[in-house]
Design a protein around this motif. Structure first.
Motif, PDB file in Angstrom:
ATOM      1  N   GLU A  22       0.860  -1.188   0.000  1.00 15.18           N
ATOM      2  CA  GLU A  22       0.000   0.000   0.000  1.00 15.18           C
ATOM      3  C   GLU A  22       0.894   1.235   0.000  1.00 15.18           C
ATOM      4  O   GLU A  22       1.902   1.276   0.704  1.00 15.18           O
ATOM      5  CB  GLU A  22      -0.891   0.005   1.240  1.00 15.18           C
ATOM      6  N   TRP A  24       0.905   5.605   0.149  1.00 17.89           N
ATOM      7  CA  TRP A  24       0.243   6.880   0.366  1.00 17.89           C
ATOM      8  C   TRP A  24       1.284   7.956   0.126  1.00 17.89           C
ATOM      9  O   TRP A  24       2.396   7.873   0.645  1.00 17.89           O
ATOM     10  CB  TRP A  24      -0.270   7.016   1.801  1.00 17.89           C
ATOM     11  N   SER A  25       0.930   8.950  -0.640  1.00 18.65           N
ATOM     12  CA  SER A  25       1.863  10.023  -0.934  1.00 18.65           C
ATOM     13  C   SER A  25       1.162  11.361  -0.816  1.00 18.65           C
ATOM     14  O   SER A  25       0.026  11.520  -1.272  1.00 18.65           O
ATOM     15  CB  SER A  25       2.437   9.852  -2.340  1.00 18.65           C
ATOM     16  N   GLU A  26       1.858  12.311  -0.202  1.00 19.02           N
ATOM     17  CA  GLU A  26       1.331  13.662  -0.095  1.00 19.02           C
ATOM     18  C   GLU A  26       2.442  14.618  -0.524  1.00 19.02           C
ATOM     19  O   GLU A  26       3.516  14.628   0.094  1.00 19.02           O
ATOM     20  CB  GLU A  26       0.892  13.962   1.342  1.00 19.02           C
ATOM     21  N   THR A  31       6.175  10.059   1.309  1.00 21.23           N
ATOM     22  CA  THR A  31       5.450   8.863   0.894  1.00 21.23           C
ATOM     23  C   THR A  31       5.586   7.804   1.971  1.00 21.23           C
ATOM     24  O   THR A  31       6.652   7.625   2.555  1.00 21.23           O
ATOM     25  CB  THR A  31       6.010   8.326  -0.434  1.00 21.23           C
TER      26      THR A  31
END
Length: 64
Positions: A22, A24-26, A31
């Motif tokens: 999984e 998630w990056s912002e 990340t």
């Protein structure tokens, strides 16, 4: 810089073990990568055990 193979290798290994990756990056913050694998019982045999040597050989060839 690297070879760009890291996440691909991680995904392949997780999949061999019936797991998942999984991400998630912002932007501007970074990340997060999480690898989830099923819990193995005491008699569980790795589904990748028969593939371990060929994978190792291929990684050696690629990363040389």
């Amino acid at each position: 810089g690297g070879t760009g193979l890291g996440l691909s290798i991680v995904k392949s290994l997780a999949t061999l073990h019936k797991g998942r990756v999984e991400l998630w990056s912002e932007p501007g913050k970074g990340t997060r990568v999480t690898v989830r694998l099923p819990e193995a019982g005491p008699s569980a045999k790795s589904p990748a055990s028969e593939l371990a040597a060929p994978i190792h050989d291929e990684l050696d060839r690629l990363l040389g």
